[in-house]
Write a protein that holds these residues in place. Structure first.
Motif, PDB file in Angstrom:
ATOM      1  N   ILE A 104       0.634  -1.575  -0.007  1.00 19.61           N
ATOM      2  CA  ILE A 104      -0.193  -0.183   0.149  1.00 19.61           C
ATOM      3  C   ILE A 104       0.785   0.969   0.177  1.00 19.61           C
ATOM      4  CG2 ILE A 104      -1.202   1.645   1.199  1.00 19.61           C
ATOM      5  CD1 ILE A 104      -2.805  -1.468   2.443  1.00 19.61           C
ATOM      6  N   VAL A 105       0.706   2.522  -1.322  1.00 18.74           N
ATOM      7  CA  VAL A 105       1.082   3.310  -1.208  1.00 18.74           C
ATOM      8  C   VAL A 105       0.593   4.760  -0.172  1.00 18.74           C
ATOM      9  CG1 VAL A 105       3.130   5.029  -2.400  1.00 18.74           C
ATOM     10  CG2 VAL A 105       2.868   2.055  -2.990  1.00 18.74           C
ATOM     11  N   VAL A 106       0.845   4.909   0.272  1.00 19.15           N
ATOM     12  CA  VAL A 106       0.234   7.014   0.732  1.00 19.15           C
ATOM     13  C   VAL A 106       0.870   7.897   0.010  1.00 19.15           C
ATOM     14  CG1 VAL A 106      -0.687   7.926   2.243  1.00 19.15           C
ATOM     15  CG2 VAL A 106      -0.858   5.677   2.755  1.00 19.15           C
ATOM     16  N   MET A 107       0.398   8.013  -0.904  1.00 16.51           N
ATOM     17  CA  MET A 107       1.482   9.821  -2.026  1.00 16.51           C
ATOM     18  C   MET A 107       0.624  10.804  -1.510  1.00 16.51           C
ATOM     19  SD  MET A 107       2.180   9.708  -5.559  1.00 16.51           S
ATOM     20  CE  MET A 107       0.982   9.267  -6.836  1.00 16.51           C
ATOM     21  N   LEU A 144      -1.513  21.528  11.804  1.00 12.74           N
ATOM     22  CA  LEU A 144      -1.465  21.326  13.166  1.00 12.74           C
ATOM     23  C   LEU A 144       0.495  21.376  13.349  1.00 12.74           C
ATOM     24  CD1 LEU A 144      -4.958  21.629  15.014  1.00 12.74           C
ATOM     25  CD2 LEU A 144      -3.309  23.757  14.256  1.00 12.74           C
ATOM     26  N   GLU A 145       0.605  19.794  13.053  1.00 10.87           N
ATOM     27  CA  GLU A 145       2.106  19.369  13.474  1.00 10.87           C
ATOM     28  C   GLU A 145       2.818  19.376  12.540  1.00 10.87           C
ATOM     29  OE1 GLU A 145       3.291  14.519  12.160  1.00 10.87           O
ATOM     30  OE2 GLU A 145       1.092  15.190  12.799  1.00 10.87           O
ATOM     31  N   VAL A 162       0.991  12.890   4.419  1.00  9.10           N
ATOM     32  CA  VAL A 162       1.250  10.755   4.623  1.00  9.10           C
ATOM     33  C   VAL A 162       2.166  10.835   5.038  1.00  9.10           C
ATOM     34  CG1 VAL A 162       3.264  10.113   2.844  1.00  9.10           C
ATOM     35  CG2 VAL A 162       1.893  11.832   1.901  1.00  9.10           C
ATOM     36  N   ARG A 163       2.762  10.804   6.477  1.00  8.22           N
ATOM     37  CA  ARG A 163       3.143  10.357   7.868  1.00  8.22           C
ATOM     38  C   ARG A 163       2.603  10.217   8.334  1.00  8.22           C
ATOM     39  NH1 ARG A 163       7.793  14.013   6.367  1.00  8.22           N
ATOM     40  NH2 ARG A 163       9.896  12.677   5.752  1.00  8.22           N
ATOM     41  N   LYS A 164       1.344  10.611   8.991  1.00  8.38           N
ATOM     42  CA  LYS A 164      -0.184  10.373   9.552  1.00  8.38           C
ATOM     43  C   LYS A 164      -0.739   9.677   9.449  1.00  8.38           C
ATOM     44  CE  LYS A 164      -4.627  12.915  11.560  1.00  8.38           C
ATOM     45  NZ  LYS A 164      -5.320  12.369  10.431  1.00  8.38           N
ATOM     46  N   GLU A 168      -1.210   5.727  11.185  1.00  7.59           N
ATOM     47  CA  GLU A 168      -2.247   4.847  11.022  1.00  7.59           C
ATOM     48  C   GLU A 168      -2.281   3.485  10.619  1.00  7.59           C
ATOM     49  OE1 GLU A 168      -5.179   7.496   9.954  1.00  7.59           O
ATOM     50  OE2 GLU A 168      -4.723   8.974  11.347  1.00  7.59           O
ATOM     51  N   LEU A 169      -2.052   3.224   8.854  1.00  9.25           N
ATOM     52  CA  LEU A 169      -2.317   2.146   8.360  1.00  9.25           C
ATOM     53  C   LEU A 169      -1.852   0.805   9.359  1.00  9.25           C
ATOM     54  CD1 LEU A 169      -2.679   3.699   4.578  1.00  9.25           C
ATOM     55  CD2 LEU A 169      -4.281   2.044   6.568  1.00  9.25           C
ATOM     56  N   ARG A 170      -0.375   1.723   9.769  1.00 10.88           N
ATOM     57  CA  ARG A 170       0.403   0.763  10.122  1.00 10.88           C
ATOM     58  C   ARG A 170       0.188   0.341  11.640  1.00 10.88           C
ATOM     59  NH1 ARG A 170       6.606   2.839   8.597  1.00 10.88           N
ATOM     60  NH2 ARG A 170       6.670   2.638   6.424  1.00 10.88           N
TER      61      ARG A 170
END
Length: 207
Positions: A104-107, A144-145, A162-164, A168-170
């Motif tokens: 899974i890629v989140v881009m 906000l982050e 993306v990192r958030k 969550e997926l991990r």
């Protein structure tokens, strides 16, 4: 389908296939994936994509083109700001449990309009229509982050988002996603697309 369609890929092999496709894209190498009638007939019987993609709806960010992939190769979920809404999460779970994708890629991407609007909400108290506001609410934590002193807050927020979502997926997703990750059958990585160059950078833990 071709014989290659039935060869299961490891998460690392799937990721390398994407990297190679983006390298070809950057080199302007000619690429013509099979899209003839025979290919369409094969795919009508079944699909076996090698990766699932959560990407932004932005018209400048089409994953198939950025990675030079053809029909039936990528299972793509797109929405404004590549947010992890219930529909997106359910679609990714379907790709993993039913289609057995190993990656899974989140881009996210530069100059994201959804993140720009979320920044406007956070900094200027801008108002948007009801349904747009619902989408932006899910992006506000990333705004906000992000480092408020970043050279471009929109791009910084896009990276944070993306990192958030990857986190969550991990760590917080359903057993349908956590189980295959623990077993080494599924990998979740983040990516960031540069509009001007066409380059896709894979983020932390994707080396």
């Amino acid at each position: 389908m071709t014989e290659q369609d039935f060869i299961p890929l490891t998460p690392s092999e799937a990721l390398e296939r994407l990297r190679e496709g983006n390298r070809r894209f950057l080199e302007d190498a000619p690429y013509q994936p099979p899209m003839d009638r025979l290919r369409r007939l094969h795919l009508a019987a079944a699909q076996r994509p090698f990766a699932a993609y959560l990407s932004c709806s932005d018209s400048r960010v089409p994953p198939e083109l950025l990675f030079e992939r053809g029909l039936g190769e990528l299972f793509i979920v797109r929405n404004a700001g590549n947010t992890l809404c219930a529909s997106a999460l359910g679609s990714l779970e379907f790709a993993v449990t039913q289609l057995e994708v190993p990656l899974i890629v989140v881009m996210g991407h530069e100059a994201c309009g959804a993140l720009r609007a979320a920044v406007a909400v956070a900094r200027e108290q801008r108002q948007f229509s009801g349904n747009v506001s619902k989408v932006l609410q899910s992006l506000l934590p990333a705004v906000l982050e992000a480092d408020p002193w970043a050279p471009d807050l929109v791009d910084a927020a896009a990276l944070c988002n993306v990192r958030k979502v990857v986190r969550e997926l991990r760590e917080e997703a359903s057993p349908a996603l956590l189980g295959p990750q623990s077993a080494g059958k599924l990998r979740v990585v983040g990516a960031y697309y540069h509009l001007d160059s066409g380059r896709v950078d894979f983020l932390d833990g994707a080396d």
